[in-house]
Structures are given as C-alpha cells and as structure tokens.
Design an enzyme around this catalytic site. Structure first.
Site, PDB file in Angstrom:
ATOM      1  N   ASP A 165       8.889  -5.031  -0.891  1.00 11.45           N
ATOM      2  CA  ASP A 165       8.638  -5.309  -2.307  1.00 11.45           C
ATOM      3  C   ASP A 165       9.550  -6.460  -2.718  1.00 11.45           C
ATOM      4  O   ASP A 165      10.765  -6.280  -2.842  1.00 11.45           O
ATOM      5  CB  ASP A 165       8.930  -4.078  -3.172  1.00 11.45           C
ATOM      6  CG  ASP A 165       7.926  -2.944  -2.966  1.00 11.45           C
ATOM      7  OD1 ASP A 165       7.412  -2.797  -1.833  1.00 11.45           O
ATOM      8  OD2 ASP A 165       7.673  -2.200  -3.936  1.00 11.45           O
ATOM      9  N   LYS A 228       2.463  -6.308  -8.090  1.00 21.97           N
ATOM     10  CA  LYS A 228       3.224  -5.219  -8.703  1.00 21.97           C
ATOM     11  C   LYS A 228       3.772  -5.674 -10.049  1.00 21.97           C
ATOM     12  O   LYS A 228       4.265  -6.800 -10.178  1.00 21.97           O
ATOM     13  CB  LYS A 228       4.353  -4.810  -7.756  1.00 21.97           C
ATOM     14  CG  LYS A 228       5.286  -3.727  -8.263  1.00 21.97           C
ATOM     15  CD  LYS A 228       6.321  -3.383  -7.188  1.00 21.97           C
ATOM     16  CE  LYS A 228       7.403  -2.462  -7.707  1.00 21.97           C
ATOM     17  NZ  LYS A 228       8.434  -2.173  -6.677  1.00 21.97           N
ATOM     18  N   LYS A 264       0.228  -2.229  -7.950  1.00 25.31           N
ATOM     19  CA  LYS A 264       1.271  -1.218  -8.118  1.00 25.31           C
ATOM     20  C   LYS A 264       1.942  -1.363  -9.479  1.00 25.31           C
ATOM     21  O   LYS A 264       2.763  -2.255  -9.675  1.00 25.31           O
ATOM     22  CB  LYS A 264       2.325  -1.337  -7.011  1.00 25.31           C
ATOM     23  CG  LYS A 264       3.474  -0.319  -7.133  1.00 25.31           C
ATOM     24  CD  LYS A 264       4.465  -0.478  -5.996  1.00 25.31           C
ATOM     25  CE  LYS A 264       5.696   0.395  -6.198  1.00 25.31           C
ATOM     26  NZ  LYS A 264       6.680   0.266  -5.091  1.00 25.31           N
TER      27      LYS A 264
END
Length: 328
Positions: A165, A228, A264
C-alpha cells in the site's frame, strides 16, 4: 439493477478526439491534457446518489450475507508507533479466526502492517490464506526521496508481503506535476514483483472531487492493482461520495481497457451499517464483479468487532456487546 455502463460523458470525451489512453502518458503535457480533459464531477449529483444508495433496505438473509462478505473484505490494520510483534501476532490470530465461538466466521482478507512488522505477520499467517499487506513509501506523508521509498518497498517485499500500500506524493500532484507522480508509481510497481500494489491518494488532502477523479485515472494508468482512498491518518478519510467516484473510475477504466482494478476505502468505516452501505455502492456502481475481496477491501481496525457483534445477534437473537469480542 447495477449501473455498470460507462459514463456517457467519458465515452464522448474519447470519441471526440480526446487523448487516447495509449498516448496519455507520452509526456507531461499529454498527461496533463488527458487528466484535465476528464469530465468534471457534479458534486451535488455525486453526493445525492451516494446518499440515496445509502438508504437501501437490506433484509435479514441479505444482511447476513453482506456481513460475512464484509468480514472477508477487511484488511485488518495496525499502523501505530507502539506496534509490537506480540500485537501483530494477536491481530493475525484474529484475522484467521475472528470469532472463536463460531468457526463458520469468514477469515479477513489481509493483515496490514508497517514493513518492519511484515515478517512477523508472514510467519503468523503462514498457510492461512490471509494475505500480508504492508504500507510503504514513507507512509503516511510520503515525504522522502524516491530511493528511500523504493528501499521501503523492497524491504516489505523481501519480508514476504503479498500486497504493498503506497502513498502518492500529494504535493507533486496538487502542484500539477502529474508525470512525477506517474513515474513514481511505475517505479514502485516495478519493485513489487508479484505483490499487488494499492495506491493511496489521501482523498482528504486532494480538496476536490475533480482531483480525486484525476488521481484515480493517474493511478490506474500507472499500473495500480487497487486504488485506495486514505491512510486513515487525516481528518477526512473514506466517504460514500469519494468511494462512489472511485468506483465509477474503475468501472469506466475497465470499459475502455478491459483491465479490472480494485478499490479500497480506508479510515472511518466503523459499523456494519456503514460497511453494508459501501457494498451497495459497489453493486450498484461497478457491479457484482467487484463484490469479492480480490477487488474490494475495507481498510479498518475497529470495523471487524461491530460486524462480529451483528453476526452474533443474527445467529442468536441476542446482542452480545463489545465484551464478547477481542479488543484490538
């Protein structure tokens, strides 16, 4: 019915001589023209649609399915300066067996930790099927030289992380240096190897919905496997509106390229009711293909406990309360 057709405005932009995707990243100017040529976001319409979808009534059987699906989509997260190997091992145990009183409870999708805790998480989750995600690139601010960020990624991958991430350089993005952000994502993707890459925009710092749409397309063009919303470290994190906008982006990107990208939302999603609202957004915007933890995740720490309490209530008819779930 799910609204899975691409945006008519976006299709029109391509048909009327806009920069083709194959040429969009050829230069800084081409990338700027492409991103600023995307249709502007109708903020009022976006927020109204997100609010409307959030009022959908989910009945008992569908609610039970949605709760189990949400549990299976959680990246169970600990990203604190006080993290210890013991805490990470305890979190891993909870990810594998969220409710010791009910072995039918699904496992979470992943455990998300800092790179120095990735090896501990990998050892604790070995053979479970639960992924190890690691934040990287000088999370959460991203204020570091590129070689430092890439070393951060290499450390996490070497420790066995299945997913990375990364945070984008918001300063570069907001000052219009889109090619710098694009090239940095490309460089991180190259270091990931077989690990999947989630690109974090920190939507609360991007200020406008137009910027969130541009960041979404920039990340997808650069090879993100997921886009995300947030780090969970700022005041405004995932919202129904910004997640809806990103779901529209992945839907439209697949319509144009055939490539599916995950989404996400992270930060601020704490209750079962909230999680189910987001699942409705997924179904009605991107479609059923995204209703799987390979393509949709919740970045959360406290959400799992509320989902477990609601699951127990549906199963037993009684609300057990927070004393009957572990404290993370």
């Amino acid at each position: 019915m799910p609204t899975t057709a691409p945006s008519p405005k976006l299709s029109a932009a391509f048909e009327q001589g806009g920069t083709p995707l194959s040429d969009a990243t050829a230069s800084d100017g081409a990338l700027r023209r492409f991103l600023h040529g995307l249709p502007g976001v109708d903020a009022v319409g976006l927020e109204a649609r997100a609010a409307s979808l959030g009022t959908r009534s989910i009945k008992t059987t569908a609610k039970a399915y949605a709760i189990d699906l949400a549990i299976s989509m959680i990246d169970l997260t600990t990203l604190e300066g006080a993290d210890t190997p013991g805490k990470v091992r305890a979190l891993a145990a909870k990810a594998v067996n969220p409710d010791p009183t009910d072995r039918t409870t699904p496992r979470t999708a992943a455990v998300c930790v800092y790179p120095d805790m990735a090896a501990t998480a990998v050892a604790a989750l070995a053979g479970s099927g639960v992924k190890v995600a690691s934040v990287a690139t000088a999370f959460p601010a991203g204020r570091a030289a590129l070689d430092v960020k890439l070393a951060d990624v290499r450390d996490a991958v070497a420790a066995g992380a299945d997913e990375i991430d990364m945070v984008i350089d918001r300063g570069a993005f907001l000052s219009g240096r889109y090619l710098k952000v694009y090239e940095e994502i490309l460089a991180v993707k190259a270091e990931c190897g077989s690990a999947r890459l989630k690109v974090i925009f920190e939507t609360g710092e991007l200020s406008t919905y137009d910027n969130i749409r541009r960041a979404s397309w920039l990340g997808m063009l650069a090879g993100a496997d997921f886009i995300k919303t947030s780090t969970g470290k700022v005041a405004t994190n995932a919202t129904p509106a910004n997640t809806l906008l990103m779901l529209e982006a992945v839907r439209d990107f697949r319509a144009q390229t055939g490539v599916q990208i995950g989404v996400k939302p992270a930060g601020g999603i704490r209750t079962s009711k909230d999680a189910i609202k987001f699942l409705v957004l997924v179904n009605e915007t991107a479609g059923e293909d995204w209703l799987d933890n390979h393509w949709f995740r919740f970045g959360a720490s406290s959400l799992l406990n509320d989902l477990l309490m609601q699951r127990q209530k549906l199963s037993t008819g009684r609300y057990s309360g927070p004393d009957y779930v572990t404290v993370d």
